[in-house]
Write an enzyme that holds these catalytic residues in place. Structure first.
Site, PDB file in Angstrom:
ATOM      1  N   GLU A 194      10.663  16.427  15.024  1.00 47.66           N
ATOM      2  CA  GLU A 194      10.968  16.233  13.613  1.00 47.66           C
ATOM      3  C   GLU A 194      10.163  17.227  12.780  1.00 47.66           C
ATOM      4  O   GLU A 194       8.940  17.248  12.858  1.00 47.66           O
ATOM      5  CB  GLU A 194      10.629  14.807  13.187  1.00 47.66           C
ATOM      6  CG  GLU A 194      11.027  14.538  11.758  1.00 47.66           C
ATOM      7  CD  GLU A 194      10.662  13.146  11.294  1.00 47.66           C
ATOM      8  OE1 GLU A 194       9.528  12.715  11.547  1.00 47.66           O
ATOM      9  OE2 GLU A 194      11.516  12.495  10.670  1.00 47.66           O
ATOM     10  N   GLY A 225       6.880   5.272   7.938  1.00 46.53           N
ATOM     11  CA  GLY A 225       6.026   6.452   7.995  1.00 46.53           C
ATOM     12  C   GLY A 225       6.166   7.135   9.339  1.00 46.53           C
ATOM     13  O   GLY A 225       7.214   7.062   9.988  1.00 46.53           O
ATOM     14  N   SER A 226       5.098   7.774   9.767  1.00 45.74           N
ATOM     15  CA  SER A 226       5.169   8.591  10.984  1.00 45.74           C
ATOM     16  C   SER A 226       5.055   7.724  12.246  1.00 45.74           C
ATOM     17  O   SER A 226       4.448   6.649  12.213  1.00 45.74           O
ATOM     18  CB  SER A 226       4.016   9.600  10.969  1.00 45.74           C
ATOM     19  OG  SER A 226       2.791   8.903  10.936  1.00 45.74           O
ATOM     20  N   GLY A 242       2.699   4.518  12.935  1.00 45.27           N
ATOM     21  CA  GLY A 242       3.457   3.323  13.336  1.00 45.27           C
ATOM     22  C   GLY A 242       2.860   2.674  14.580  1.00 45.27           C
ATOM     23  O   GLY A 242       2.784   1.446  14.685  1.00 45.27           O
ATOM     24  N   CYS A 281      13.698  10.756   6.430  1.00 40.86           N
ATOM     25  CA  CYS A 281      13.665  10.346   7.835  1.00 40.86           C
ATOM     26  C   CYS A 281      15.037  10.502   8.476  1.00 40.86           C
ATOM     27  O   CYS A 281      15.150  10.834   9.645  1.00 40.86           O
ATOM     28  CB  CYS A 281      13.188   8.917   7.946  1.00 40.86           C
ATOM     29  SG  CYS A 281      14.095   7.823   6.871  1.00 40.86           S
ATOM     30  N   GLU A 333       9.813   1.658  10.533  1.00 40.07           N
ATOM     31  CA  GLU A 333      10.838   2.658  10.211  1.00 40.07           C
ATOM     32  C   GLU A 333      10.158   4.011  10.335  1.00 40.07           C
ATOM     33  O   GLU A 333       9.373   4.394   9.466  1.00 40.07           O
ATOM     34  CB  GLU A 333      11.358   2.455   8.786  1.00 40.07           C
ATOM     35  CG  GLU A 333      12.010   1.121   8.545  1.00 40.07           C
ATOM     36  CD  GLU A 333      13.389   1.015   9.166  1.00 40.07           C
ATOM     37  OE1 GLU A 333      13.859   1.980   9.799  1.00 40.07           O
ATOM     38  OE2 GLU A 333      13.984  -0.054   9.017  1.00 40.07           O
ATOM     39  N   GLU A 346       3.160   8.208  14.703  1.00 39.85           N
ATOM     40  CA  GLU A 346       1.754   8.098  15.119  1.00 39.85           C
ATOM     41  C   GLU A 346       1.089   6.919  14.411  1.00 39.85           C
ATOM     42  O   GLU A 346       0.436   6.083  15.051  1.00 39.85           O
ATOM     43  CB  GLU A 346       0.987   9.393  14.782  1.00 39.85           C
ATOM     44  CG  GLU A 346       1.464  10.625  15.532  1.00 39.85           C
ATOM     45  CD  GLU A 346       2.833  11.142  15.093  1.00 39.85           C
ATOM     46  OE1 GLU A 346       3.215  10.905  13.927  1.00 39.85           O
ATOM     47  OE2 GLU A 346       3.537  11.762  15.916  1.00 39.85           O
ATOM     48  N   LYS A 404       0.881  -1.182   0.000  1.00 44.71           N
ATOM     49  CA  LYS A 404       0.000   0.000   0.000  1.00 44.71           C
ATOM     50  C   LYS A 404       0.907   1.217   0.000  1.00 44.71           C
ATOM     51  O   LYS A 404       1.466   1.589   1.024  1.00 44.71           O
ATOM     52  CB  LYS A 404      -0.872  -0.027   1.258  1.00 44.71           C
ATOM     53  CG  LYS A 404      -2.234   0.633   1.128  1.00 44.71           C
ATOM     54  CD  LYS A 404      -2.223   2.084   0.736  1.00 44.71           C
ATOM     55  CE  LYS A 404      -1.950   3.030   1.869  1.00 44.71           C
ATOM     56  NZ  LYS A 404      -1.811   4.434   1.433  1.00 44.71           N
TER      57      LYS A 404
END
Ligand code: NAD
Length: 491
Positions: free
Chosen positions: A393, A238-239, A243, A294, A260, A241, A185
């Site tokens: 970040e 991804g982020s 994650g 990242c 990650e 949150e 996705k």
């Protein structure tokens, strides 16, 4: 190639999902508009994948895993097909780079570099497929004990928008090299190169169901994939949150996942560092991909005795940077979306309002298209240690400079965030550089250099809020496989 179907009213391309070897619209026919970050205009549409599409994709991957040739194929043959895909990517690199640049806004030179990496992922893991050896364990007399590595089964992959082509290779190549069958996705903001790469995989001759691609919105297709009971392992980038949500979903199905997530990576510069080597790398590590990396080197920690002289030189260079559209191909492109631009500008205006000094601001080049998501890279310093810019970040071209006193202070400061992804150490004193590298709480440390994003061979991943598990390198093959111990009593 049968994925894109030309839109009826205007020349906007529509891209479909790829499930069980067939290109198909979303089950309810809905689509998502794709905006060009360079001018904010809609230039493509993607399928808005549904939970039903995810069901179909997981079922296809399951059939391919249980009954198809892929997991049973000799590892060398799996590897050959992957290398063939790598070569195809290299052959189509220019076309892919243009698609990536249009979709993400990144300058063409960055997009071209990304395609080299995307091809390398398939070359590297294709070559590694037949080199994953088991072990023999000395046990009791009359026994032979071997430990073999099995694929996980059906793997789910959720990737972000910042490096869509690289992420496609980074997450899929090690998974399929081990014989897994996958459902990917990609991010709704930028997923056109993953679609094109899937077409190239189809042309290369991958069996149906080995790679399934469902585009769409995170809360819909992404959530359905991470919660799906038919998935054996999840790989998420991804982020932090999202994650967390993915890890909760994985826990409910009792499966493993790699996460990650973000970073606030420091570059530590001691008074004996080589300024000429430091300056271009420190600047590039934050403007590469508009800081939407990242592992961006977003904190520059400088020994106080050289802080003023070094930062004056860094500021001088920073001020020469120019921002432009993808095709203008300058130092920095637009950000991915209006939302990301607002977020980054929010950090900049808040820091200014708090009185944090701006050391340099780059220029948005004249002639950038109207409606694009442009933000001028900004260098702040000295940033107070508890300021948002020192801890959070930004995921944009904002560099924070912070002075430190000595080695112990540098280590404390570098490790003092919630994140731990990458660090850079710059010193002419090898012993000191090694001590500091060993003290870093993160997944990768560069000494006298910095390689945000690079190095397919190099295991990569985070600690703390940066996530867990490792991608890249041979370690990724372990993540996408599990050991099985066979105890054979031969008497
Ligand atoms: P995001 O977490 O919003 O989206 C990432 C992916 O998750 C997208 O495909 C999205 O559609 C999907 N998603 C969104 N909501 C979901 C849900 N509820 N369930 C399942 N999937 C969902 O992140 P982003 O804004 O696209 O990317 C920026 C962030 O990603 C930054 O924090 C950055 O540091 C991080 N990032 C990390 C790495 C890394 O390797 N560590 C690489 C790139 C980006």
């Amino acid at each position: 190639m049968n994925a894109p179907a030309t839109g009826a009213a205007v020349a906007i391309q529509e891209y479909r999902n790829f499930i069980d070897g067939r290109w198909q619209a979303a089950s309810d026919g809905r689509t998502v508009d794709v905006l060009s970050p360079s001018d904010g205009k809609v230039f493509a549409r993607i399928a808005r994948g549904t939970a039903a599409d995810i069901d179909a994709a997981v079922a296809a991957a399951r059939r391919a895993f249980e009954n198809g040739p892929w997991p049973k194929m000799a590892a060398v043959d799996r590897g050959r097909l992957m290398i063939k895909l790598g070569l195809k990517i290299a052959e189509h690199a220019e076309e892919l780079a243009q698609l990536e640049a249009a979709d993400t806004g990144k300058p063409m030179k960055q997009a071209r570099a990304d395609m080299v990496a995307a091809a390398r992922y398939f070359e590297f893991y294709g070559s590694a497929a037949d080199k994953v050896h088991g072990e023999v364990i000395p046990f009791l007399e009359g026994y032979m004990v071997t430990v073999v590595r099995d694929p996980k089964g059906v793997t789910g992959h959720i990737i972000p928008w910042n490096y869509p082509a690289q992420m496609f290779g980074r997450t899929l190549a090690p998974a399929i090299a081990m014989g897994n069958c996958a459902v990917l996705k990609p991010a709704e903001e930028a997923c056109l190169t993953p679609i094109r790469l899937t077409q190239l995989a189809e042309e290369a001759g991958f069996p149906p169901g080995v790679i399934n691609l469902v585009c769409g919105v995170g809360e819909e297709a992404g959530a359905a994939l991470s919660a799906h009971a038919g998935i054996d392992f999840l790989s998420f980038t991804g982020s932090p949150e999202v994650g967390t949500l993915v890890q909760i979903a994985a826990a409910k199905n009792h499966i493993g996942c790699t996460l990650e997530l973000g970073g606030k990576s420091p570059q530590i510069i001691f008074d004996d560092a080589d300024f000429e080597a430091v300056i271009p790398v420190v600047v590039n590590a934050i403007v590469q991909n508009g800081g939407q990396t990242c592992s961006a080197g977003s904190r520059v920690l400088v020994q106080r005795s050289i802080y003023d002289s070094l930062m004056a030189r860094v500021a001088e260079r920073f001020a020469t940077l120019r921002v432009g559209s993808a095709t203008m191909d300058l130092d920095c492109g637009p950000l991915i979306s209006a939302q990301q631009k607002r977020r980054v500008e929010g950090f900049i205006s808040q820091a200014k309002a708090e009185g944090v000094k701006v050391l340099a601001e780059a220029t948005i080049a004249p002639g950038v298209p109207e409606g694009g998501f442009y933000v001028a890279p900004t260098l702040f310093g000295p940033v107070p240690r508890d300021n948002a810019l020192a801890c959070q970040e930004v995921f944009g071209p904002v560099l924070s400079a912070i002075p430190f006193e000595d080695e112990a202070d540098a280590i404390r400061l570098a490790n003092n965030t919630e994140f731990g992804l990458v660090a850079g150490v710059w010193s002419g004193n090898g012993a000191r550089a090694m001590r500091v590298a060993k003290a870093m709480r993160c997944g990768q440390v560069f000494v006298n250099g910095y390689g945000a994003g690079g190095g397919i061979e190099l295991p990569f991943g985070g600690v703390k809020k940066s996530g867990h598990g490792r991608e890249k390198g041979l370690e990724a093959l372990r993540e996408f496989s599990q050991s099985k111990t066979i105890v054979f009593k031969h008497g």
